[in-house]
Write an enzyme that holds these catalytic residues in place. Sequence first.
Site, PDB file in Angstrom:
ATOM      1  N   ARG A  40       0.846  -1.202   0.000  1.00 16.51           N
ATOM      2  CA  ARG A  40       0.000   0.000   0.000  1.00 16.51           C
ATOM      3  C   ARG A  40       0.883   1.255   0.000  1.00 16.51           C
ATOM      4  O   ARG A  40       0.519   2.282  -0.552  1.00 16.51           O
ATOM      5  CB  ARG A  40      -0.912  -0.035   1.237  1.00 16.51           C
ATOM      6  N   ARG A  48     -12.419 -10.495  11.682  1.00 14.26           N
ATOM      7  CA  ARG A  48     -11.389 -10.673  10.653  1.00 14.26           C
ATOM      8  C   ARG A  48     -10.022 -10.645  11.341  1.00 14.26           C
ATOM      9  O   ARG A  48      -9.791  -9.830  12.243  1.00 14.26           O
ATOM     10  CB  ARG A  48     -11.492  -9.540   9.630  1.00 14.26           C
ATOM     11  N   GLU A  79      -0.495   5.880   9.611  1.00 10.85           N
ATOM     12  CA  GLU A  79      -1.705   5.058   9.698  1.00 10.85           C
ATOM     13  C   GLU A  79      -1.662   4.390  11.062  1.00 10.85           C
ATOM     14  O   GLU A  79      -0.946   3.410  11.255  1.00 10.85           O
ATOM     15  CB  GLU A  79      -1.711   4.004   8.580  1.00 10.85           C
ATOM     16  N   THR A 138       3.872   4.409  18.866  1.00 12.13           N
ATOM     17  CA  THR A 138       5.082   4.433  18.030  1.00 12.13           C
ATOM     18  C   THR A 138       5.002   5.584  17.030  1.00 12.13           C
ATOM     19  O   THR A 138       6.014   6.252  16.760  1.00 12.13           O
ATOM     20  CB  THR A 138       5.248   3.085  17.281  1.00 12.13           C
ATOM     21  N   GLY A 181       1.113   1.478  12.252  1.00 12.94           N
ATOM     22  CA  GLY A 181       1.325   0.793  13.520  1.00 12.94           C
ATOM     23  C   GLY A 181       0.580   1.520  14.620  1.00 12.94           C
ATOM     24  O   GLY A 181      -0.406   2.224  14.359  1.00 12.94           O
ATOM     25  N   SER A 182       1.057   1.378  15.826  1.00 15.57           N
ATOM     26  CA  SER A 182       0.337   1.936  16.974  1.00 15.57           C
ATOM     27  C   SER A 182       0.521   3.454  17.058  1.00 15.57           C
ATOM     28  O   SER A 182       1.519   4.008  16.577  1.00 15.57           O
ATOM     29  CB  SER A 182       0.830   1.283  18.254  1.00 15.57           C
ATOM     30  N   THR A 183      -0.429   4.091  17.711  1.00 13.04           N
ATOM     31  CA  THR A 183      -0.346   5.541  17.897  1.00 13.04           C
ATOM     32  C   THR A 183       0.880   5.893  18.740  1.00 13.04           C
ATOM     33  O   THR A 183       1.555   6.893  18.478  1.00 13.04           O
ATOM     34  CB  THR A 183      -1.646   6.057  18.549  1.00 13.04           C
ATOM     35  N   LYS A 240      11.292  -1.340   6.893  1.00 13.92           N
ATOM     36  CA  LYS A 240      11.575  -2.095   8.123  1.00 13.92           C
ATOM     37  C   LYS A 240      10.292  -2.819   8.522  1.00 13.92           C
ATOM     38  O   LYS A 240       9.353  -2.216   9.034  1.00 13.92           O
ATOM     39  CB  LYS A 240      12.019  -1.181   9.267  1.00 13.92           C
TER      40      LYS A 240
HETATM   41  P1  NAP Z   1       3.767  -1.076  16.696  1.00 12.63           P
HETATM   42  O1  NAP Z   1       4.205  -1.701  17.957  1.00 12.63           O
HETATM   43  O2  NAP Z   1       3.660   0.405  16.644  1.00 12.63           O
HETATM   44  O3  NAP Z   1       4.767  -1.609  15.577  1.00 12.63           O
HETATM   45  C1  NAP Z   1       4.666  -1.238  14.229  1.00 12.63           C
HETATM   46  C2  NAP Z   1       6.044  -1.196  13.618  1.00 12.63           C
HETATM   47  O4  NAP Z   1       6.822  -0.189  14.266  1.00 12.63           O
HETATM   48  C3  NAP Z   1       6.831  -2.491  13.772  1.00 12.63           C
HETATM   49  O5  NAP Z   1       7.625  -2.670  12.632  1.00 12.63           O
HETATM   50  C4  NAP Z   1       7.684  -2.212  14.996  1.00 12.63           C
HETATM   51  O6  NAP Z   1       8.832  -3.010  15.094  1.00 12.63           O
HETATM   52  C5  NAP Z   1       8.039  -0.767  14.743  1.00 12.63           C
HETATM   53  N1  NAP Z   1       8.481  -0.041  15.923  1.00 12.63           N
HETATM   54  C6  NAP Z   1       8.130  -0.241  17.211  1.00 12.63           C
HETATM   55  N2  NAP Z   1       8.743   0.682  17.997  1.00 12.63           N
HETATM   56  C7  NAP Z   1       9.500   1.463  17.186  1.00 12.63           C
HETATM   57  C8  NAP Z   1      10.351   2.593  17.384  1.00 12.63           C
HETATM   58  N3  NAP Z   1      10.568   3.122  18.597  1.00 12.63           N
HETATM   59  N4  NAP Z   1      10.941   3.142  16.309  1.00 12.63           N
HETATM   60  C9  NAP Z   1      10.734   2.643  15.074  1.00 12.63           C
HETATM   61  N5  NAP Z   1       9.944   1.579  14.817  1.00 12.63           N
HETATM   62  C10 NAP Z   1       9.329   0.997  15.866  1.00 12.63           C
HETATM   63  O7  NAP Z   1       2.361  -1.635  16.243  1.00 12.63           O
HETATM   64  P2  NAP Z   1       1.914  -3.158  16.166  1.00 12.63           P
HETATM   65  O8  NAP Z   1       1.525  -3.588  17.516  1.00 12.63           O
HETATM   66  O9  NAP Z   1       2.909  -3.949  15.429  1.00 12.63           O
HETATM   67  O10 NAP Z   1       0.644  -3.054  15.207  1.00 12.63           O
HETATM   68  C11 NAP Z   1      -0.623  -2.897  15.697  1.00 12.63           C
HETATM   69  C12 NAP Z   1      -1.040  -1.437  15.615  1.00 12.63           C
HETATM   70  O11 NAP Z   1      -1.011  -1.016  14.264  1.00 12.63           O
HETATM   71  C13 NAP Z   1      -2.465  -1.232  16.071  1.00 12.63           C
HETATM   72  O12 NAP Z   1      -2.539  -0.088  16.876  1.00 12.63           O
HETATM   73  C14 NAP Z   1      -3.225  -1.029  14.766  1.00 12.63           C
HETATM   74  O13 NAP Z   1      -4.410  -0.301  14.914  1.00 12.63           O
HETATM   75  C15 NAP Z   1      -2.215  -0.336  13.930  1.00 12.63           C
HETATM   76  N6  NAP Z   1      -2.518  -0.490  12.502  1.00 12.63           N
HETATM   77  C16 NAP Z   1      -2.966   0.596  11.829  1.00 12.63           C
HETATM   78  C17 NAP Z   1      -3.300   0.481  10.487  1.00 12.63           C
HETATM   79  C18 NAP Z   1      -3.798   1.662   9.718  1.00 12.63           C
HETATM   80  O14 NAP Z   1      -3.828   1.591   8.503  1.00 12.63           O
HETATM   81  N7  NAP Z   1      -4.203   2.744  10.368  1.00 12.63           N
HETATM   82  C19 NAP Z   1      -3.137  -0.750   9.843  1.00 12.63           C
HETATM   83  C20 NAP Z   1      -2.671  -1.839  10.561  1.00 12.63           C
HETATM   84  C21 NAP Z   1      -2.351  -1.688  11.897  1.00 12.63           C
HETATM   85  P3  NAP Z   1       8.798  -4.352  16.002  1.00 12.63           P
HETATM   86  O15 NAP Z   1       7.863  -5.277  15.332  1.00 12.63           O
HETATM   87  O16 NAP Z   1      10.176  -4.847  15.978  1.00 12.63           O
HETATM   88  O17 NAP Z   1       8.322  -3.944  17.356  1.00 12.63           O
END
Ligand code: NAP
Length: 523
Positions: free
Chosen positions: A188, A322, A294, A276, A272-274, A203
Site C-alpha cells: 500500500r 477478521r 496510519e 510508536t 502501527g500503533s499511535t 523495516k
Molecule cells: P507497533 O508496535 O507500533 O509496531 C509497528 C512497527 O513499528 C513495527 O515494525 C515495529 O517493530 C516498529 N516499531 C516499534 N517501535 C518502534 C520505534 N521506537 N521506532 C521505530 N519503529 C518501531 O504496532 P503493532 O503492535 O505492530 O501493530 C498494531 C497497531 O497497528 C495497532 O494499533 C493497529 O491499529 C495499527 N494499525 C494501523 C493500520 C492503519 O492503517 N491505520 C493498519 C494496521 C495496523 P517491532 O515489530 O520490531 O516492534
Amino acid sequence: PRAGGLVPASGPAPGPAQLRCYAGGLAGLSAALLRTDSFVGGRWLPAAATFPVQDPASGAALGMVADCGVREARAAVRAAYEAFCRWREVSAKERSSLLRKWYNLMIQNKDDLARIITAESGKPLKEAHGEILYSAFFLEWFSEEARRVYGDIIYTPAKDRRALVLKQPIGVAAVITPWNFPSAMITRKVGAALAAGCTVVVKPAEDTPFSALALAEVNQGFLLDLDPLLLASQAGIPSGVYNVIPCSRKNAKEVGEAICTDPLVSKISFTGSTTTGKILLHHAANSVKRVSMELGGLAPFIVFDSANVDQAVAGAMASKFRNTGQTCVCSNQFLVQRGIHDAFVKAFAEAMKKNLRVGNGFEEGTTQGPLINEKAVEKVEKQVNDAVSKGATVVTGGKRHQLGKNFFEPTLLCNVTQDMLCTHEETFGPLAPVIKFDTEEEAIAIANAADVGLAGYFYSQDPAQIWRVAEQLEVGMVGVNEGLISSVECPFGGVKQSGLGREGSKYGIDEYLELKYVCYGGL
Ligand code: NAP
C-alpha cells in the site's frame, strides 16, 4: 537476463537443514521465497546477528533472520538514495509496467506468499489468500496511477509570465510496517512510492519479516543483471529501489531512528500503533520530513432501532472477527439501541457459536487463528476481567482457549459501560463488548469521545439518519450497512490520533509527490 523464475539474484537460498525448521505449513514451499538475509541495493546481505521468528500457533521456529542495526540501516538508505537518482528519471510508463510485472509475479506466487503469511502471523489461510490479493492489487492500482500524475498551468496577473506546477517524487521513503498485514501494509505504501518515482527502505515488524523479504524475492524474478546505470531504460526495477532491513524488537528503536532522521530520507510512512507513531513524528519534526501515519483505531459499530438485524450481525461478524480481531479497522465497541438490543445480542451470539472456529491457520475450516503473541492474549484477558469486575455479563467465550497460550475464545460481553477498559483502549483481539443506548445523540457522543478516529460503522434504514450520522462520526472511514470497507480504490486513513494522510485510491500517490512552482517569465 533472469526473467520469470524465482531464482535468487545473489546469495544462496536457505538449505534443506534450515528449511526443516520451518513449521509444517511451509514444507514444500519454494525455498527461494524464504529469504532470511536483508535485501539492500539488490543484494541479499547477512547481518552480524540474527533473530528468531516463530509460528504463533505452534511456537515452532520458522527461521533465523538477519538482525539489522544502524550500520545496515544507513547502508540501505544510501542504496535507496543512489537508486532514487536513477529511478526518478525512469518514465512513468516504464515504472507503470514494472509495477505491473511485480503484480503479475505476486499473483503467480500467491499460494506460496499466502502460506508465508499464515506461518508467521497465524492468520487463517483463507484470509492470507485474501491479503495477498489485496496486497497485489495495490501494485496493480499504482501501476495504473503512475501514468496519471498531472501538473498545472496557472495564469497570473503578469501578462509576461506563466506559472507552472510540477509534481515531482519526494525522494527516499522510510517505510515501517506492522505484523497484522505483513504484505499489504508494505505494498500500500511501496506501490504508491515507486509509482511516484520514490525509492524505499522497508523495516518490517519483528514477527513477520518473511513476507517483506518474499516480496523482494518475487520482485527479483524479473530483475535483470545489467549495469545499474542502464537499468533505467531496461525492463527491471533497478537495484536499490526496494530495500528491506529486518530487525529484532531490541533494535527497532535505533534502526527506526536511523532511517527516520537520515538527511537522505525525505519521507516517513508508518503503519502501527499511535504510541510508536508519536515517536516517529518526533523524528520527523527534528529533520522536517513529510509523514504519512496510519495509526490505531477504536472503531464504533452502532446498530440503530431501524436496522436489519441479520445484516447488522453479518457486518458485525465481518468487522469484528477478521484476523481474529487484529485489524486497525476492527469494531472495538458495539453501541446498540434499546429497541433492537436483545434481538441483536441473541443473533450475534448465535452467529459467533455457529460460524467461528478457533484453530491453526493452516487447518481447513479455521476462522480464528492465534493472536500474534501472549502479550496480546494478556491484553484481551485483562479487558474481559476488568469489564466483568465492573458489571459486564459474558454472553459467550470469556477466557483463554484450550488450544494454547496464544489463543483466546471469541467473546461477547453485554451490560458494558463506558468506564470499562475495553471501551477506550484498542483491544486487537476477539472481544465484542456491547453498550446499550437510547438516543442517536447519545451514540454519537459515545463514539466521538475517543481521541482516535479511524473507521466507524453503523446500521440504519432511515435515510435522513444515515446522512446525519455519516457526517457526524469523527472518523476517516464510515461503513453504512457494511462491515468490510477496505479497497484499493478508496482512501484509507484516519482523523484525530489515528493518523495523517491517506493511502490507496487516487489520493495515495500524492503522499509521495512534492509540488514545485516554476515561474516562467520573459514571455
Ligand atoms: P507497533 O508496535 O507500533 O509496531 C509497528 C512497527 O513499528 C513495527 O515494525 C515495529 O517493530 C516498529 N516499531 C516499534 N517501535 C518502534 C520505534 N521506537 N521506532 C521505530 N519503529 C518501531 O504496532 P503493532 O503492535 O505492530 O501493530 C498494531 C497497531 O497497528 C495497532 O494499533 C493497529 O491499529 C495499527 N494499525 C494501523 C493500520 C492503519 O492503517 N491505520 C493498519 C494496521 C495496523 P517491532 O515489530 O520490531 O516492534
